[in-house]
Design a protein around this motif. Sequence first.
Motif, PDB file in Angstrom:
ATOM      1  N   PHE A 263      34.261  46.951  31.368  1.00 40.04           N
ATOM      2  CA  PHE A 263      35.377  46.132  31.252  1.00 40.04           C
ATOM      3  C   PHE A 263      34.822  44.837  31.623  1.00 40.04           C
ATOM      4  O   PHE A 263      35.065  43.756  30.729  1.00 40.04           O
ATOM      5  CB  PHE A 263      36.546  46.393  32.081  1.00 40.04           C
ATOM      6  CG  PHE A 263      37.762  45.216  32.041  1.00 40.04           C
ATOM      7  CD1 PHE A 263      38.893  45.684  31.229  1.00 40.04           C
ATOM      8  CD2 PHE A 263      37.546  44.169  32.691  1.00 40.04           C
ATOM      9  CE1 PHE A 263      39.596  44.688  30.990  1.00 40.04           C
ATOM     10  CE2 PHE A 263      38.440  43.437  32.723  1.00 40.04           C
ATOM     11  CZ  PHE A 263      39.737  43.655  31.933  1.00 40.04           C
ATOM     12  N   TRP A 264      33.902  44.701  32.342  1.00 43.05           N
ATOM     13  CA  TRP A 264      33.484  43.499  32.717  1.00 43.05           C
ATOM     14  C   TRP A 264      32.521  42.854  31.890  1.00 43.05           C
ATOM     15  O   TRP A 264      32.020  41.723  31.763  1.00 43.05           O
ATOM     16  CB  TRP A 264      32.900  43.351  34.280  1.00 43.05           C
ATOM     17  CG  TRP A 264      31.886  44.678  34.456  1.00 43.05           C
ATOM     18  CD1 TRP A 264      30.476  44.778  34.340  1.00 43.05           C
ATOM     19  CD2 TRP A 264      32.309  46.033  34.931  1.00 43.05           C
ATOM     20  NE1 TRP A 264      30.108  46.005  34.407  1.00 43.05           N
ATOM     21  CE2 TRP A 264      31.169  46.888  34.934  1.00 43.05           C
ATOM     22  CE3 TRP A 264      33.642  46.621  35.041  1.00 43.05           C
ATOM     23  CZ2 TRP A 264      31.147  48.500  35.290  1.00 43.05           C
ATOM     24  CZ3 TRP A 264      33.553  47.941  35.472  1.00 43.05           C
ATOM     25  CH2 TRP A 264      32.392  48.770  35.223  1.00 43.05           C
ATOM     26  N   GLU A 265      31.678  43.833  31.102  1.00 39.37           N
ATOM     27  CA  GLU A 265      30.892  43.446  30.049  1.00 39.37           C
ATOM     28  C   GLU A 265      31.463  42.671  28.969  1.00 39.37           C
ATOM     29  O   GLU A 265      31.215  41.824  28.367  1.00 39.37           O
ATOM     30  CB  GLU A 265      29.916  44.586  29.696  1.00 39.37           C
ATOM     31  CG  GLU A 265      28.929  44.991  30.670  1.00 39.37           C
ATOM     32  CD  GLU A 265      27.858  45.852  30.073  1.00 39.37           C
ATOM     33  OE1 GLU A 265      27.057  46.419  31.049  1.00 39.37           O
ATOM     34  OE2 GLU A 265      27.788  46.328  28.923  1.00 39.37           O
ATOM     35  N   ASN A 266      32.419  43.752  28.534  1.00 34.42           N
ATOM     36  CA  ASN A 266      33.256  43.429  27.230  1.00 34.42           C
ATOM     37  C   ASN A 266      34.218  42.158  27.384  1.00 34.42           C
ATOM     38  O   ASN A 266      34.480  41.319  26.510  1.00 34.42           O
ATOM     39  CB  ASN A 266      34.252  44.457  26.875  1.00 34.42           C
ATOM     40  CG  ASN A 266      34.962  44.451  25.645  1.00 34.42           C
ATOM     41  OD1 ASN A 266      34.162  43.796  24.816  1.00 34.42           O
ATOM     42  ND2 ASN A 266      36.036  44.917  25.443  1.00 34.42           N
ATOM     43  N   ASN A 267      34.740  41.753  28.751  1.00 33.73           N
ATOM     44  CA  ASN A 267      35.673  40.634  28.811  1.00 33.73           C
ATOM     45  C   ASN A 267      35.037  39.508  29.473  1.00 33.73           C
ATOM     46  O   ASN A 267      35.399  38.556  29.219  1.00 33.73           O
ATOM     47  CB  ASN A 267      36.865  41.187  29.830  1.00 33.73           C
ATOM     48  CG  ASN A 267      37.799  42.249  28.700  1.00 33.73           C
ATOM     49  OD1 ASN A 267      38.486  41.744  28.304  1.00 33.73           O
ATOM     50  ND2 ASN A 267      37.267  43.582  29.077  1.00 33.73           N
ATOM     51  N   TYR A 268      34.150  39.813  30.452  1.00 34.35           N
ATOM     52  CA  TYR A 268      33.541  38.594  31.156  1.00 34.35           C
ATOM     53  C   TYR A 268      32.227  38.411  30.957  1.00 34.35           C
ATOM     54  O   TYR A 268      31.649  37.372  31.254  1.00 34.35           O
ATOM     55  CB  TYR A 268      33.650  39.109  32.659  1.00 34.35           C
ATOM     56  CG  TYR A 268      35.144  39.193  33.197  1.00 34.35           C
ATOM     57  CD1 TYR A 268      35.972  38.422  32.774  1.00 34.35           C
ATOM     58  CD2 TYR A 268      35.345  39.948  34.065  1.00 34.35           C
ATOM     59  CE1 TYR A 268      37.391  38.726  33.199  1.00 34.35           C
ATOM     60  CE2 TYR A 268      36.694  40.672  34.374  1.00 34.35           C
ATOM     61  CZ  TYR A 268      37.687  39.801  34.105  1.00 34.35           C
ATOM     62  OH  TYR A 268      38.915  39.953  34.451  1.00 34.35           O
TER      63      TYR A 268
ATOM     64  N   LEU B 135      38.759  48.557  39.800  1.00 31.60           N
ATOM     65  CA  LEU B 135      39.637  47.433  40.243  1.00 31.60           C
ATOM     66  C   LEU B 135      39.998  46.347  39.175  1.00 31.60           C
ATOM     67  O   LEU B 135      40.994  45.630  39.297  1.00 31.60           O
ATOM     68  CB  LEU B 135      39.073  46.746  41.664  1.00 31.60           C
ATOM     69  CG  LEU B 135      39.373  47.772  42.923  1.00 31.60           C
ATOM     70  CD1 LEU B 135      38.391  47.091  43.915  1.00 31.60           C
ATOM     71  CD2 LEU B 135      40.757  48.218  43.164  1.00 31.60           C
ATOM     72  N   PHE B 136      39.034  46.281  38.157  1.00 30.61           N
ATOM     73  CA  PHE B 136      39.214  45.393  37.168  1.00 30.61           C
ATOM     74  C   PHE B 136      40.503  45.829  36.157  1.00 30.61           C
ATOM     75  O   PHE B 136      40.458  46.564  35.828  1.00 30.61           O
ATOM     76  CB  PHE B 136      37.779  45.452  36.295  1.00 30.61           C
ATOM     77  CG  PHE B 136      36.625  44.800  37.145  1.00 30.61           C
ATOM     78  CD1 PHE B 136      36.623  43.443  37.174  1.00 30.61           C
ATOM     79  CD2 PHE B 136      35.761  45.469  37.658  1.00 30.61           C
ATOM     80  CE1 PHE B 136      35.613  42.767  37.642  1.00 30.61           C
ATOM     81  CE2 PHE B 136      34.717  45.039  38.529  1.00 30.61           C
ATOM     82  CZ  PHE B 136      34.457  43.539  38.585  1.00 30.61           C
ATOM     83  N   LYS B 137      41.315  44.745  36.242  1.00 29.16           N
ATOM     84  CA  LYS B 137      42.554  44.894  35.466  1.00 29.16           C
ATOM     85  C   LYS B 137      42.601  43.837  34.383  1.00 29.16           C
ATOM     86  O   LYS B 137      43.592  44.021  33.492  1.00 29.16           O
ATOM     87  CB  LYS B 137      43.803  44.867  36.180  1.00 29.16           C
ATOM     88  CG  LYS B 137      43.832  45.724  37.449  1.00 29.16           C
ATOM     89  CD  LYS B 137      44.033  47.323  37.000  1.00 29.16           C
ATOM     90  CE  LYS B 137      43.963  48.054  38.379  1.00 29.16           C
ATOM     91  NZ  LYS B 137      43.616  49.613  37.944  1.00 29.16           N
ATOM     92  N   GLY B 138      42.110  42.667  34.288  1.00 28.43           N
ATOM     93  CA  GLY B 138      41.815  41.744  33.466  1.00 28.43           C
ATOM     94  C   GLY B 138      42.567  40.309  34.262  1.00 28.43           C
ATOM     95  O   GLY B 138      43.421  40.607  35.208  1.00 28.43           O
ATOM     96  N   ASN B 139      42.033  39.341  33.957  1.00 30.53           N
ATOM     97  CA  ASN B 139      42.387  37.928  34.635  1.00 30.53           C
ATOM     98  C   ASN B 139      41.842  38.095  36.180  1.00 30.53           C
ATOM     99  O   ASN B 139      42.952  37.698  36.900  1.00 30.53           O
ATOM    100  CB  ASN B 139      43.794  37.478  34.307  1.00 30.53           C
ATOM    101  CG  ASN B 139      43.831  37.036  32.875  1.00 30.53           C
ATOM    102  OD1 ASN B 139      42.808  36.591  32.195  1.00 30.53           O
ATOM    103  ND2 ASN B 139      44.675  37.566  32.026  1.00 30.53           N
ATOM    104  N   ASP B 140      40.947  38.649  36.517  1.00 29.24           N
ATOM    105  CA  ASP B 140      40.621  39.097  37.692  1.00 29.24           C
ATOM    106  C   ASP B 140      40.406  37.977  38.645  1.00 29.24           C
ATOM    107  O   ASP B 140      39.702  37.115  38.321  1.00 29.24           O
ATOM    108  CB  ASP B 140      39.751  40.307  37.880  1.00 29.24           C
ATOM    109  CG  ASP B 140      40.208  41.457  37.141  1.00 29.24           C
ATOM    110  OD1 ASP B 140      41.058  42.070  37.510  1.00 29.24           O
ATOM    111  OD2 ASP B 140      39.343  41.782  36.048  1.00 29.24           O
TER     112      ASP B 140
ATOM    113  N   ASN C 244      38.969  34.623  33.451  1.00 28.08           N
ATOM    114  CA  ASN C 244      39.668  34.688  32.217  1.00 28.08           C
ATOM    115  C   ASN C 244      39.359  35.930  31.291  1.00 28.08           C
ATOM    116  O   ASN C 244      37.958  35.954  31.066  1.00 28.08           O
ATOM    117  CB  ASN C 244      39.655  33.314  31.720  1.00 28.08           C
ATOM    118  CG  ASN C 244      40.395  33.363  30.246  1.00 28.08           C
ATOM    119  OD1 ASN C 244      41.120  34.320  29.947  1.00 28.08           O
ATOM    120  ND2 ASN C 244      40.151  32.310  29.457  1.00 28.08           N
ATOM    121  N   SER C 245      40.148  36.731  31.029  1.00 25.53           N
ATOM    122  CA  SER C 245      39.692  37.946  30.368  1.00 25.53           C
ATOM    123  C   SER C 245      39.781  37.923  28.995  1.00 25.53           C
ATOM    124  O   SER C 245      39.680  39.031  28.182  1.00 25.53           O
ATOM    125  CB  SER C 245      40.062  39.204  30.923  1.00 25.53           C
ATOM    126  OG  SER C 245      41.681  39.391  30.797  1.00 25.53           O
TER     127      SER C 245
END
Length: 584
Positions: free
Chosen positions: A472-477, A527-532, A548-549
């Motif tokens: 998630f953190w690679e793809n979104n952040y 714990l990563f859900k988006g807009n964290d 910002n995700s």
Amino acid sequence: MIFSIRTDNPHRHYIQIEARFQISHIDSFIFQLSSWRPGRYELGNFAKNVRKFKVLNSWGEELNFQKLNKDRWEIYLPHASNELEEFIIQYEYFGVTLDAGSSFLDHLQLYINPVNCLGYVESLKNQPIQLYIHIPDLYNYGGALKINKALSKEHVKVLEANDFEHLADSPFIFSPELKSYNFKNAKTDFYIHINGANTLDINRFISDVNAYTETQTQIFGELPCDDYHYLIHFLPWHYRHGVEHSNSTVIVEGPGNEFHTEENYRDLLAICSHELFHLWNIKRIRPSEMWPYDYTKENYSKLGYVYEGITTYYGDYALLKSKVFSFQNYLEQFNKDLQRHFDNEGRYNYSVAESSWDTWLDGYVPGSPGRKVSIYVEGMLSALWLDLSLRLKSSHQINLDLFMRDLYENTWKINSPYTEELLHQIISSYDEEIANNWFQLFVHGKAYIEKLLPEILLEYGLILEPNPSPLFWENNYGMKISFSEKYPRITHVLEGSNADLAGISTNVHILSINGIDGDDSNTQKDLFKGNDLLLIKTPFDTRLIQLNSDQKNIHYQKWELKKIELASETQKTNFENWSGHKFD
Ligand SMILES: [Zn+2]
């Protein structure tokens, strides 16, 4: 020159070394320990392992000396002499590193890479060398140097080298556990010396080594040595390292008890095939900057995309072509390198030629983020483009095999090194446009691989496909995180990514995510859900950062090379010509 090597207290890891030699007509002489070792283009600083250095004359009197630099000693004689006089240099070398290029001593083995622990007297560099190894008789020997049986006696094995160059290029192992296997390929005797517990299927391994050896030999038309030795250390922990020599290689892999698995087995084959290709490409086909090797200082070269890049390409390609690897197996190796390429922003900032020069600066560490590229990865992808382009334009009459053969004929076979000009000349003789593009864009340009490689791959029915990173953190952040510590540590942040725009640095810890402090790496990941909202700890403060995700900005992607679904007959034929495998 005669070296005597003892292992008096192996648990201390100090190897006792004594060099005896005769010289005359001088009032001083130079003793040099190598500053680096061929195969790793950075300074090795081996002299940091030397202690108790002293020099004696034949009467046992100690002579004065001084160090001229970190690994160069000048020894002063009380009087110049016209007579040949004997001198003795003694020192101890701390051998405690077990990788493919170091030396190691313990109660179970003596493993020596002469290039790092055995020095040379400058005026005697080209003279024959004998090594008297004081070692228990139950220790088995593996290495390319020949044992002189007539001189060897109880507890002493005598090895012989033609000169320092030969010695430096010939690592060896003595160990009671060492097992050796041999087979013949064409006129060459192959030996596989294995040390360390392992689950390798040796018969399967020999058969596969034979197969890729055939493929590689066909490219050059000959195996240029009478005997070739694989020295393989299996370690109990994860490890992967190989170093090439003129008729041997050292490979260190681990954990040894996992080599029955297909993944580890194929990885071992990949490294072995890579190292064998070096037998031609660097040990014989060599750039002028390293012809001969200068062991006293950096040997700068911009040609790493040839000696490591083309070798990386052929290491796996020879396994594909010899049918040891299926295309799927090949893709697994290829996609790892492809990912390394796309994860590295250094490709926008530094060419592969510039990165080659700088291996002496930071070639073997991650270094400053986004500064440089890998000569292995970028050189491999550039070699693929060159091979596919030459094949396509010549209707498969010309390929990289021909280039390597021509390079071999125009260098090693006429006792000469290569330069970039020679490479350019040979490729231009096949196709000037391809030669110009390759050097200008792939070798000296930046970030042309993703612009130009997809087009040529498509002609072979292949595409480079980006997929969302599963993390998630690679793809979104656009950041990478290590979960191996108590608190997650941010290891990479892409410039222009959401994490970067929010002001996140690398090497900071995440104390909590959305107010929750995960107990272990599994719950932390969830714990990563988006807009964290992250609570970040830097060395000097803690602060909240809102992320910002959306995926509008740059982020990490997972890349893979794949076959296209509806390939034309032409695409299939091109693929089959290149790979030696059916497309379907
Ligand atoms: Zn290599």
